[in-house]
Design a protein around this motif. Structure first.
Motif, PDB file in Angstrom:
ATOM      1  N   TRP A   1       0.812  -1.225   0.000  1.00 41.99           N
ATOM      2  CA  TRP A   1       0.000   0.000   0.000  1.00 41.99           C
ATOM      3  C   TRP A   1       0.844   1.272   0.000  1.00 41.99           C
ATOM      4  O   TRP A   1       0.321   2.370  -0.243  1.00 41.99           O
ATOM      5  N   ILE A   2       2.148   1.180   0.270  1.00 42.10           N
ATOM      6  CA  ILE A   2       2.971   2.389   0.372  1.00 42.10           C
ATOM      7  C   ILE A   2       3.341   2.963  -0.993  1.00 42.10           C
ATOM      8  O   ILE A   2       3.739   4.129  -1.101  1.00 42.10           O
ATOM      9  N   TYR A   3       3.191   2.167  -2.034  1.00 40.41           N
ATOM     10  CA  TYR A   3       3.649   2.613  -3.354  1.00 40.41           C
ATOM     11  C   TYR A   3       2.630   3.546  -4.022  1.00 40.41           C
ATOM     12  O   TYR A   3       1.415   3.460  -3.789  1.00 40.41           O
ATOM     13  N   ASP A   4       3.177   4.438  -4.879  1.00 39.18           N
ATOM     14  CA  ASP A   4       2.351   5.312  -5.739  1.00 39.18           C
ATOM     15  C   ASP A   4       1.402   6.199  -4.940  1.00 39.18           C
ATOM     16  O   ASP A   4       0.237   6.396  -5.324  1.00 39.18           O
ATOM     17  N   ILE A   5       1.881   6.715  -3.822  1.00 38.92           N
ATOM     18  CA  ILE A   5       1.082   7.675  -3.059  1.00 38.92           C
ATOM     19  C   ILE A   5       1.225   9.054  -3.704  1.00 38.92           C
ATOM     20  O   ILE A   5       2.342   9.562  -3.856  1.00 38.92           O
TER      21      ILE A   5
ATOM     22  N   MET B   1      11.719   3.650   6.017  1.00 41.57           N
ATOM     23  CA  MET B   1      11.762   3.418   4.578  1.00 41.57           C
ATOM     24  C   MET B   1      10.424   3.696   3.907  1.00 41.57           C
ATOM     25  O   MET B   1      10.372   4.079   2.734  1.00 41.57           O
ATOM     26  N   GLU B   2       9.315   3.479   4.622  1.00 40.57           N
ATOM     27  CA  GLU B   2       8.012   3.817   4.051  1.00 40.57           C
ATOM     28  C   GLU B   2       7.953   5.297   3.686  1.00 40.57           C
ATOM     29  O   GLU B   2       7.423   5.674   2.628  1.00 40.57           O
ATOM     30  N   ALA B   3       8.472   6.143   4.571  1.00 40.81           N
ATOM     31  CA  ALA B   3       8.470   7.583   4.295  1.00 40.81           C
ATOM     32  C   ALA B   3       9.256   7.893   3.026  1.00 40.81           C
ATOM     33  O   ALA B   3       8.803   8.675   2.174  1.00 40.81           O
ATOM     34  N   CYS B   4      10.437   7.257   2.883  1.00 37.66           N
ATOM     35  CA  CYS B   4      11.241   7.493   1.676  1.00 37.66           C
ATOM     36  C   CYS B   4      10.474   7.067   0.428  1.00 37.66           C
ATOM     37  O   CYS B   4      10.494   7.761  -0.603  1.00 37.66           O
TER      38      CYS B   4
ATOM     39  N   SER C   1      15.410   9.574  -2.027  1.00 37.81           N
ATOM     40  CA  SER C   1      14.474   8.959  -2.975  1.00 37.81           C
ATOM     41  C   SER C   1      14.840   7.541  -3.386  1.00 37.81           C
ATOM     42  O   SER C   1      13.967   6.761  -3.773  1.00 37.81           O
ATOM     43  N   GLY C   2      16.105   7.144  -3.319  1.00 35.02           N
ATOM     44  CA  GLY C   2      16.476   5.798  -3.754  1.00 35.02           C
ATOM     45  C   GLY C   2      16.761   4.831  -2.620  1.00 35.02           C
ATOM     46  O   GLY C   2      17.061   3.654  -2.871  1.00 35.02           O
TER      47      GLY C   2
END
Length: 699
Positions: A162-166, A259-262, A313-314
């Motif tokens: 769920w963390i992707y593409d926010i 890492m979720e925040a990143c 970002s990476g």
């Protein structure tokens, strides 16, 4: 890859929604090849979407053909349940290691004796794994301090899907992902928020369940928003509107929020602890217990927010589900091949002599042949315990099950620890009588009363339940007749295995005249012998009625060679009523081997009847076959033994006229038996049986 995974952490709500459960689930989704999952039947059932990810669920750790074992939660309760896999030399064992926080802070996490016992027991079991899979370099470093240099691969933890593409939204608040664990340390962030005029202008959101007293304490420090535990969708929204994510933990193994925040494109800062140093550059860390330093770091990050997002970002990309799972499964080595010429080790749990049962005799004959093919240890009587089941040195454990209390401890251990099971009976009501009503109710999907159980006991033909449901968990479950194989598949969805019943004895040519002289039976008289316990279920009333029909046509004596049972006096009364009391003998007592062979040698015909439902095996009938003795037998008994033509079949519902006619045919025109006898004995030898049994135990 034959992979077994312990899924009990996904049954436990205390683990399922936490990082451990999510890590386990991500690995399960990416597992190569079919997976067998271990569950605990006493725990809540595995959710359907999770059970759909595995090929098979096992209620124990006895899993034939296991080559690889992965434990995603090695510090969960009852690690001893995995003992068989953890002690098996031929299984490669891997464990995910998250942290040693309870060990390092025992006053907080191991304050009571039960918690200490569970934790240190699990810690001891951890030494049994071939490869450890720490989730971070700091966890691996602490692992080596405690266990020395062990094969180890740092895997990381997969970010949730769920963390992707926010999609970023207008920033609104400062966010921390917390909970009631004292090490989460939200108080330091609340104090920094309260002390900074810049930060106080922004809402501070602290997610996760908090005890009321802790929530009150946080509100007393600063104005905070405490939404509690939130859904994945709500978490996406909170990340999308965050100025920054702050993780002030005192201790972690990994730290998903960092890492979720990143991954969400939000600046991430964290406390200066080993787990965070492994994830973030030092410029994004702040010291513990220093609210002013935290406030300063956060103000700085907010002032150059876009540059921080770009710099971070990476950092998260190596923690995709696919990449983490690839590290885990690449670390699992193939199972070492059994050394050339080495015999497998087998444990066999069964009644044996001096128990006077057919199963004890059969197991003795089986063990003699199986011991030629394997390193066999037999456990009987007081030697039956949990130890063989939990000992991974055995390539297979075989529980021999029959329908009597003699098998109770073997049965209970098989259910608890798992094993292969060789079931000699098509029903287990005698063994499971104390729980019969409850088990039958579960099997049939309706209420079965104690009165109905008593009726089944009195008349076997009325029995509706087989009581094999619990035993269906055996791997494999083996029967000597095909009816039970089909029944278990139909009722319980389990593919049991069929193994044809073997000859226990060899019968060299026997001298009938000498045998009759020893038993006091004249040669002119026709002798029919029925072997086994003298009980109602053996069709005795029909056999007596058949004898009465033959009276006057054939000089015949019928002997029931075996131990008397409670109904014998009733049978004697029936014989007197039919006028054949002088032509029948009830019970000889238990027959020693030599006397048993004398009766077989002396007989002109055997008579083996069985009333009730199908699926019965008669070792006595097979002895008649092996001795070349023409016999009359119930069709179910004969078919289950693949009996040759000199065994005349009669209806499974005993009909005196049919029995009398079959006996008269056998006695007046005895068939030739030797050629068929030799062929049958060769095909059903115990040596052939032992080899086929070993193939079933070691797929």
């Amino acid at each position: 890859m034959s992979l077994v995974v312990d899924l009990r952490c996904l049954q436990d709500v205390n683990y399922r929604k936490r990082g451990i459960g999510q890590h386990a689930l991500s690995l399960l989704r990416q597992a190569p090849g079919p997976v067998t999952g271990i569950i605990d039947p006493a725990m809540p059932p595995l959710p359907g979407d999770m059970s759909a990810l595995v090929a098979e669920l096992s209620p124990h750790a006895y899993i034939s053909g296991a080559k690889l074992f992965l434990n995603p939660c090695p510090f969960g309760p009852n690690q001893a349940a995995l003992a068989r896999l953890l002690t098996a030399p031929g299984v490669t064992k891997a464990a995910c290691v998250y942290d040693f926080i309870p060990f390092d802070d025992q006053a907080t996490y191991l304050a009571d004796d039960a918690a200490r016992l569970d934790y240190f027991t699990a810690l001891a079991w951890l030494k049994r794994y071939d490869v450890l899979l720490p989730i971070s370099a700091p966890t691996e470093a602490r692992q080596r301090e405690l266990f020395g240099m062990r094969p180890s691969v740092v895997t990381g933890v997969a970010l949730p899907g769920w963390i992707y593409d926010i999609a970023p939204q207008k920033p609104r608040h400062i966010l921390t992902i917390s909970g009631n664990d004292p090490r989460k340390n939200p108080e330091q962030l609340a104090a920094a928020h309260a002390a900074s005029p810049v930060l106080r202008r922004l809402p501070l959101v602290i997610t996760g369940w908090l005890a009321p007293e802790r929530a009150a304490r946080l509100r007393s420090i600063s104005g905070v928003e405490l939404p509690g535990a939130v859904s994945d969708e709500a978490m996406r929204s909170l990340y999308a509107q965050a100025y920054a994510v702050v993780t002030p933990s005192r201790a972690e193994g990994f730290s998903l929020p960092v890492m979720e925040a990143c991954a969400a494109g939000v600046p991430s800062i964290a406390s200066d602890i080993p787990a965070h140093r492994a994830l973030l550059p030092i410029e994004f860390l702040f010291p513990l217990d220093d609210p002013a330093a935290l406030a300063h770091r956060l103000e700085d990050v907010l002032a150059r927010r876009e540059a921080v997002v770009q710099a971070q970002s990476g950092l998260w990309r190596e923690f995709s589900e696919e990449q983490v799972a690839a590290k885990v499964f690449a670390a699992l080595l193939p199972k070492p091949a059994l050394a050339r010429g080495a015999k497998p080790r087998i444990a066999m749990l069964t009644p044996m002599s001096p128990e006077k049962t057919g199963i004890a005799a059969y197991s003795a004959a089986c063990a003699a042949e199986l011991g030629k093919l394997a390193r066999l240890d037999v456990f009987a009587g007081n030697a039956v315990s949990t130890l063989p089941y939990a000992n991974g040195k055995y390539d297979a454990v075989l529980s021999v099950i029959g329908n009597s209390p003699l098998h109770e401890r073997i049965y209970d251990n098989s259910l608890r620890w798992g094993s292969a099971a060789l079931c000699h009976d098509a029903r287990l009501m005698g063994l499971l009588h104390p729980r019969a009503a409850a088990l039958a109710s579960a099997e049939l999907g309706r209420v079965v009363t104690e009165r109905e159980i008593a009726a089944w006991a009195a008349d076997e033909s009325q029995r509706a339940a087989c009581f094999l449901g619990e035993l269906a968990a055996a791997r494999p479950l083996i029967f000597h007749e095909r009816h039970s194989v089909a029944l278990v598949r139909e009722r319980f969805g389990v593919a049991a295995r069929y193994l044809r019943f073997a000859m226990q004895r060899q019968f060299p040519p026997m001298d009938k005249q000498a045998a009759r002289a020893a038993l006091g039976i004249p040669m002119a008289q026709k002798l029919v012998v029925s072997f086994g316990f003298v009980t109602r279920g053996k069709g005795i009333p029909a056999a007596l009625a058949a004898l009465a029909l033959l009276k006057g046509r054939v000089d015949i004596k019928l002997v029931f060679a075996g131990e008397d049972a409670s109904q014998t006096e009733n049978f004697r009364a029936l014989a007197r009523e039919l006028g054949i009391a002088d032509a029948v003998q009830f019970g000889t007592g238990f027959l020693p081997e030599a006397l048993y062979r004398l009766w077989l040698a002396a007989a002109d015909a055997g008579l083996q009847l069985r009333e009730g439902l199908p699926g019965n095996i008669s070792a006595a009938l097979q002895d008649c076959i092996g001795a070349g003795l023409p016999s009359v037998a119930s069709a179910d008994l004969a078919e289950n033994l693949s009996a040759p033509a000199y065994i005349k079949r009669v209806s499974d519902k005993p009909d005196p006229r049919e029995i009398a006619s079959a006996l008269e045919d056998v006695l007046t025109a005895p068939p030739e038996t030797e050629e068929a006898r030799l062929a049958y004995c060769a095909a059903h030898s115990m040596a052939v049986y032992a080899a086929e049994l070993l193939e079933l135990l070691l797929p």
